[in-house]
Structure formats: C-alpha cells, structure tokens
Design a protein around this motif. Structure first.
Motif, PDB file in Angstrom:
ATOM      1  N   ASP A 103       2.509  -1.547 -15.550  1.00  0.00           N
ATOM      2  CA  ASP A 103       3.268  -2.474 -14.726  1.00  0.00           C
ATOM      3  C   ASP A 103       2.427  -2.941 -13.548  1.00  0.00           C
ATOM      4  OD1 ASP A 103       5.433  -2.140 -16.363  1.00  0.00           O
ATOM      5  OD2 ASP A 103       6.340  -0.566 -15.121  1.00  0.00           O
ATOM      6  N   ARG A 104       2.707  -4.171 -13.109  1.00  0.00           N
ATOM      7  CA  ARG A 104       2.000  -4.693 -11.938  1.00  0.00           C
ATOM      8  C   ARG A 104       2.446  -3.937 -10.701  1.00  0.00           C
ATOM      9  NH1 ARG A 104       3.249 -10.888 -12.004  1.00  0.00           N
ATOM     10  NH2 ARG A 104       1.943 -10.841 -10.133  1.00  0.00           N
TER      11      ARG A 104
ATOM     12  N   THR B  60       2.898  -2.851  -6.547  1.00  0.00           N
ATOM     13  CA  THR B  60       3.131  -3.430  -5.223  1.00  0.00           C
ATOM     14  C   THR B  60       2.017  -2.919  -4.308  1.00  0.00           C
ATOM     15  OG1 THR B  60       5.525  -3.546  -5.501  1.00  0.00           O
ATOM     16  CG2 THR B  60       4.688  -3.504  -3.239  1.00  0.00           C
TER      17      THR B  60
ATOM     18  N   VAL C  11       2.797  -7.378  -8.069  1.00  0.00           N
ATOM     19  CA  VAL C  11       4.136  -7.947  -8.009  1.00  0.00           C
ATOM     20  C   VAL C  11       4.428  -8.449  -6.598  1.00  0.00           C
ATOM     21  CG1 VAL C  11       5.281  -5.736  -7.530  1.00  0.00           C
ATOM     22  CG2 VAL C  11       6.540  -7.583  -8.652  1.00  0.00           C
ATOM     23  N   ASP C  12       3.796  -7.807  -5.583  1.00  0.00           N
ATOM     24  CA  ASP C  12       4.002  -8.219  -4.203  1.00  0.00           C
ATOM     25  C   ASP C  12       2.902  -7.593  -3.342  1.00  0.00           C
ATOM     26  OD1 ASP C  12       5.156  -9.547  -2.108  1.00  0.00           O
ATOM     27  OD2 ASP C  12       7.006  -8.373  -2.074  1.00  0.00           O
TER      28      ASP C  12
END
Length: 279
Positions: free
Chosen positions: A2-3, A5, A27-28
């Motif tokens: 998963d990307r 944070t 993601v952020d």
C-alpha cells in the motif's frame, strides 16, 4: 504494498521539494504547522503538503517520517519524536556525523526503524536530480527507494550500517563547502592587489575537480615540506588584506603531518592517508 503516508520534518527549501517528490508514491504528505514560520507555510502550500496541528498527529498518521532540518537540531528533534513513540520508518536525512546518526538510531529504537540518509545535490526542482544515499536495514531502505521511484530524487543504498550515508554526505560536503570558502579567500587576496580577473582566467584553464584525483594526494604529501610554508605566506597575505587567515594556517598544520616523506616519489595513496591519520 500500500502507498504510505509520509511526514516531513520540516518543509525547508530541500525538505519541501523532497517531500513533494515523495508525494508521487504516497497517499499523503504531512507537515506540522505549529511553530513554523509564514515562509514555511507558504512553501508547504506551494508543494501541496497537508498541514496538521501537532507533531503527535503527524507521527501517529505517518508510516515514514523524513527529517530534513538544520543539523544542529536534528538530535533534539529525534529525541522529541522518540518521546512520542513513533513506530514507523524514520529517515534521518540531515547533514550530521555518523556518530550522531548512530545515537539517533539508538534514541528511536526499538519502536522506530532508522534509515540513515544523506542528500547530495540541489533541491529537486527545475530539472535538478539530487541523490538520496541510504544505509540501514534492508527492508526499510527498500521502502524508501520505492517511495522515490520514478521521481527527481535518485536513491542509492550503501549498505545496512547506519552512519555510512552520513559519512559520505559529510566527506563530500567537507570538500565542496570548504573549496567554496577557499575560492572566496583566493579571489579576495587577488582583488587586494588588483589581479582577481587574472586569477579567474588562470583557473578557467582547468575545470577538473581535485576531488576526482585522489591519486594526487601522495604527490601532495611528498611536497608538503614546500607547500606548508607557502600557505603560511599566503595566510600572512590574507591577514594583511584584512581577510581571515585561519583556514590556510589549518591547511599548513595538516601538511606538517607529511614532513617525514619529503620528495618521496614512491609514496602511495594508502601510505599518505595512513600518515595523515597519525599526529
């Protein structure tokens, strides 16, 4: 995978630009606005970073934190992060000594995984492509490599030992930064006697970097008995011009460690470096 944070500490000219590159595969990207200047806020906004109110919130939400701050406060900042029990990957990317990087790794462990980092080059804007050198646990350095894949920040892993990336950064910076100061002293001395343009013309005939010629160190050692006094004369000339002579005095003191190998044409680079390391 998963990307992640990302949290950036703090969005200075390098930090904000590096964080913006990380955003490509994240993601952020978060930054803590509390206590930061208006300039920092404007810069973070320019790079579309997401503000959060507290450091605790940033750490709680981040999988990977990148520390890019003034070197003098890097350890204090890491101590605060440790107190807040950050448990992700902490990229210590400041220009600090290997010893300090090791202390920071000890501060943050065992909760966090520390990756030692060193950025060589200009901020990744306007076509610039700095390299982020990494050392530390393989799984963590791989995550950081993945984070910057396909961006203007190139990555290179130097091994698993924390301190290697910091050592490379400081070794390069010691030459790069000091050489710029030497330029100022040389041009300042020449200007005092009205020959600064001639000095620049002489230098323009040679474009190679001495740092790419380590084999010349042995020749330098063999000539130290002559070069040392020459630099002392240059130091006196700087002082007479109202310019600081301490750097050239220090260089002459360094050359004095090689006085025992006067005109030794058989001296090797290894021999010269070994002698340099012994008072």
């Amino acid at each position: 995978m998963d990307r992640p944070t990302i949290g950036i500490l703090h969005p200075g000219s390098m930090g904000a630009a590096v964080a913006a590159c990380a955003a490509t595969n994240a993601v952020d990207v978060l930054w803590c606005e509390t206590g930061r200047s208006t300039t920092s806020a404007e810069r973070a906004d320019l790079f579309a970073l997401t503000p959060v109110a507290t450091l605790a919130e940033l750490l709680d939400r981040s999988d990977i934190v990148i520390s890019l701050c003034p070197p003098a406060v890097a350890e204090d900042l890491a101590r605060v992060v440790a107190e807040l029990r950050f448990a992700g990957v902490y990229v210590e990317a400041n220009a600090i000594s290997p010893d300090r990087a090791t202390r920071i790794a000890a501060l943050l462990g065992p909760d966090a995984t520390v990756v030692d980092g060193g950025v060589v080059g200009s901020p990744p804007v306007g076509g610039k492509t700095p390299t982020l050198y990494l050392s530390g646990p393989a799984d963590a350095t791989e995550r950081v490599e993945t984070l910057f894949a396909g961006t203007a920040v190139l990555t290179e892993v130097l091994g698993r030992e924390v301190g290697k990336a910091s050592a490379l950064k400081l070794a390069y910076a010691s030459f790069q930064k000091t050489s710029r100061v030497l330029v100022a002293l040389a041009v300042g001395m020449a200007r005092e006697y009205g020959v600064d343009q001639e000095l620049i013309e002489v230098a323009s005939r040679r474009t190679d970097s001495y740092l790419s010629e380590p084999q010349y160190v042995a020749k330098t050692a063999a000539r130290a008995w002559r070069w040392g006094p020459e630099l002392e004369e240059a130091a006196s000339t700087l002082a007479a011009a109202g310019l600081p002579p301490e750097m050239l005095h220090a260089a002459a003191t360094t050359l004095a460690r090689w006085h025992g190998v006067k005109d030794d044409s058989e001296l090797t680079l290894t021999d010269a470096l070994n002698r340099l390391a012994q008072p």
